[in-house]
Design a protein around this motif. Structure first.
Motif, PDB file in Angstrom:
ATOM      1  N   UNK A 190       0.832  -1.205   0.000  1.00 52.12           N
ATOM      2  CA  UNK A 190       0.000   0.000   0.000  1.00 52.12           C
ATOM      3  C   UNK A 190       0.868   1.256   0.000  1.00 52.12           C
ATOM      4  N   UNK A 191       1.961   1.213   0.784  1.00 54.06           N
ATOM      5  CA  UNK A 191       2.885   2.363   0.830  1.00 54.06           C
ATOM      6  C   UNK A 191       3.502   2.629  -0.547  1.00 54.06           C
ATOM      7  N   UNK A 192       3.913   1.528  -1.206  1.00 49.23           N
ATOM      8  CA  UNK A 192       4.500   1.665  -2.557  1.00 49.23           C
ATOM      9  C   UNK A 192       3.498   2.302  -3.507  1.00 49.23           C
ATOM     10  N   UNK A 193       2.234   1.863  -3.436  1.00 51.26           N
ATOM     11  CA  UNK A 193       1.205   2.395  -4.334  1.00 51.26           C
ATOM     12  C   UNK A 193       0.954   3.873  -4.035  1.00 51.26           C
ATOM     13  N   UNK A 194       0.889   4.226  -2.737  1.00 51.06           N
ATOM     14  CA  UNK A 194       0.659   5.623  -2.361  1.00 51.06           C
ATOM     15  C   UNK A 194       1.795   6.501  -2.892  1.00 51.06           C
ATOM     16  N   UNK A 195       3.033   5.984  -2.816  1.00 48.58           N
ATOM     17  CA  UNK A 195       4.172   6.750  -3.346  1.00 48.58           C
ATOM     18  C   UNK A 195       4.011   7.006  -4.842  1.00 48.58           C
ATOM     19  N   UNK A 196       3.303   6.111  -5.523  1.00 48.48           N
ATOM     20  CA  UNK A 196       3.068   6.295  -6.962  1.00 48.48           C
ATOM     21  C   UNK A 196       1.785   7.083  -7.212  1.00 48.48           C
ATOM     22  N   UNK A 205      -1.212   6.222  -6.177  1.00 51.18           N
ATOM     23  CA  UNK A 205      -2.371   5.336  -6.343  1.00 51.18           C
ATOM     24  C   UNK A 205      -2.904   5.011  -4.945  1.00 51.18           C
ATOM     25  N   UNK A 206      -4.201   5.267  -4.703  1.00 48.87           N
ATOM     26  CA  UNK A 206      -4.739   4.923  -3.390  1.00 48.87           C
ATOM     27  C   UNK A 206      -5.204   3.478  -3.425  1.00 48.87           C
ATOM     28  N   UNK A 207      -5.023   2.785  -2.327  1.00 53.82           N
ATOM     29  CA  UNK A 207      -5.391   1.377  -2.305  1.00 53.82           C
ATOM     30  C   UNK A 207      -5.967   1.026  -0.948  1.00 53.82           C
ATOM     31  N   UNK A 208      -6.943   0.138  -0.973  1.00 55.84           N
ATOM     32  CA  UNK A 208      -7.621  -0.303   0.234  1.00 55.84           C
ATOM     33  C   UNK A 208      -6.890  -1.525   0.803  1.00 55.84           C
ATOM     34  N   UNK A 209      -6.571  -1.453   2.101  1.00 51.47           N
ATOM     35  CA  UNK A 209      -5.780  -2.520   2.713  1.00 51.47           C
ATOM     36  C   UNK A 209      -6.486  -3.877   2.637  1.00 51.47           C
ATOM     37  N   UNK A 210      -7.799  -3.883   2.820  1.00 48.37           N
ATOM     38  CA  UNK A 210      -8.533  -5.154   2.761  1.00 48.37           C
ATOM     39  C   UNK A 210      -8.473  -5.781   1.366  1.00 48.37           C
ATOM     40  N   UNK A 211      -8.578  -4.918   0.335  1.00 47.40           N
ATOM     41  CA  UNK A 211      -8.473  -5.429  -1.039  1.00 47.40           C
ATOM     42  C   UNK A 211      -7.081  -6.019  -1.284  1.00 47.40           C
ATOM     43  N   UNK A 212      -6.066  -5.302  -0.805  1.00 49.55           N
ATOM     44  CA  UNK A 212      -4.691  -5.766  -1.010  1.00 49.55           C
ATOM     45  C   UNK A 212      -4.456  -7.084  -0.284  1.00 49.55           C
ATOM     46  N   UNK A 213      -5.001  -7.178   0.944  1.00 47.83           N
ATOM     47  CA  UNK A 213      -4.858  -8.413   1.722  1.00 47.83           C
ATOM     48  C   UNK A 213      -5.503  -9.592   1.009  1.00 47.83           C
TER      49      UNK A 213
END
Ligand code: C5P
Length: 215
Positions: free
Chosen positions: A152-158, A160-168
Motif C-alpha cells: 500500500x505504501x508503494x502504491x501511495x508513493x506512486x 495510487x490509493x489502495x484499500x488494505x482489505x483489497x490488497x490483503x
C-alpha cells in the motif's frame, strides 16, 4: 559456473529491493524472474491470447522477444517497465505461472543470466528448480499484513490509493495460487535459510543475507 544467491519468497516480501541491494553490494548481476512471467503475461494480453490457453501462452513464452538493460525492460523493442507492474498483468502472470509449459519455456532463459562474477536471482523457485546448486539460498518471508502494508505504501508513493482489505485479499489469493500449484509450488528449498523480514528494515535484511554469504 558463476556463484548464485537465490532469494525466493511470497509476493511483496521485499525480495526485489533486497535482491538488487545484495547484488549491488557484491558487484553481481540480478535476475528478476517475476519480470519474465510478467513479460509473458503482457505479451499474451497484447496478442489476445487468453489466460486459460496453456499452449498459446507457452508459445508466447517460447518466442518472447525481451531485453533487460539495467533498470529497463524491453518487449519487442518497447520499454514496458511500467506496464509489467500493472495489477492486471501481475494477476495474469500469477495464473499462467501455474502452467508447466510456460515454466519450461522460461527455464533456460533464466539460467542464461548466470554469468561471472555472480548472480542474485529473485523469484519463487530459484533455489528449488532453476538454480538447485546455488551457493546460498534464502527464503524471505513476512507476515501477510506487513506485506499488504508495504504494497500500500508503494502504491501511495506512486499516487495510487489502495484499500488494505483489497490488497490483503489479493495477496492471500496470490499466495494460495503460488503455494498450491502442482508445478514448482512456492516452498523453501531443503537447504534454504528462512529469513523473516516482518520486523526488519530493508538494510537489516540485506545485511543478514550478506552475513550468511560471508559465513
Ligand atoms: O514476483 P512477481 O510478483 O513479479 O511475479 C509475478 C508472478 O509470477 C507471481 O505471482 C508468480 O506467480 C510468478 N512467478 C513464478 N516463479 C518465479 C517468479 C514469479 O511463478 N520464479
Amino acid at each position: 559456473l558463476a556463484a548464485v544467491i537465490t532469494i525466493d519468497g511470497p509476493t511483496a516480501s521485499g525480495k526485489g529491493t533486497v535482491a538488487h541491494r545484495v547484488a549491488k553490494a557484491l558487484g553481481w548481476d540480478v535476475l528478476d524472474s517475476g519480470a519474465l512471467y510478467r513479460l509473458t503475461a503482457l505479451a499474451a494480453i497484447n496478442q489476445g491470447v487468453a489466460a486459460d490457453d496453456e499452449a498459446g501462452v507457452a508459445r508466447v513464452a517460447e518466442t518472447l522477444d525481451v531485453r533487460f538493460d539495467g533498470p529497463h525492460v524491453y518487449l519487442e523493442g518497447a520499454d514496458v517497465g511500467h506496464d509489467i507492474r500493472r495489477e492486471e498483468v501481475g494477476n495474469f502472470a500469477s495464473r499462467v505461472a501455474a502452467f508447466p509449459g510456460v515454466r519450461q519455456a522460461l527455464l533456460e532463459r533464466q539460467r542464461a543470466f548466470r554469468v561471472p562474477p555472480g548472480l542474485v536471482a529473485d523469484g519463487r523457485d530459484m533455489g528449488t528448480v532453476v538454480f538447485p546448486d546455488a551457493s546460498l539460498k534464502v527464503f524471505l518471508v513476512a507476515d501477510v499484513v506487513a506485506r499488504a502494508e508495504r504494497r500500500r505504501k508503494q502504491l501511495i508513493e506512486k499516487g495510487i490509493s489502495a484499500n488494505l482489505d483489497d490488497l490483503l485479499r489479493d495477496m492471500r489469493e496470490r499466495d494460495a495460487r503460488d503455494t498450491e500449484r502442482a508445478t514448482a509450488p512456492l516452498a523453501p528449498a531443503a537447504d534454504a535459510h528462512v529469513l523473516d523480514s516482518s520486523d526488519l528494515t530493508i538494510a537489516e535484511t540485506v545485511q543478514a543475507i550478506l552475513d550468511f554469504w560471508q559465513q
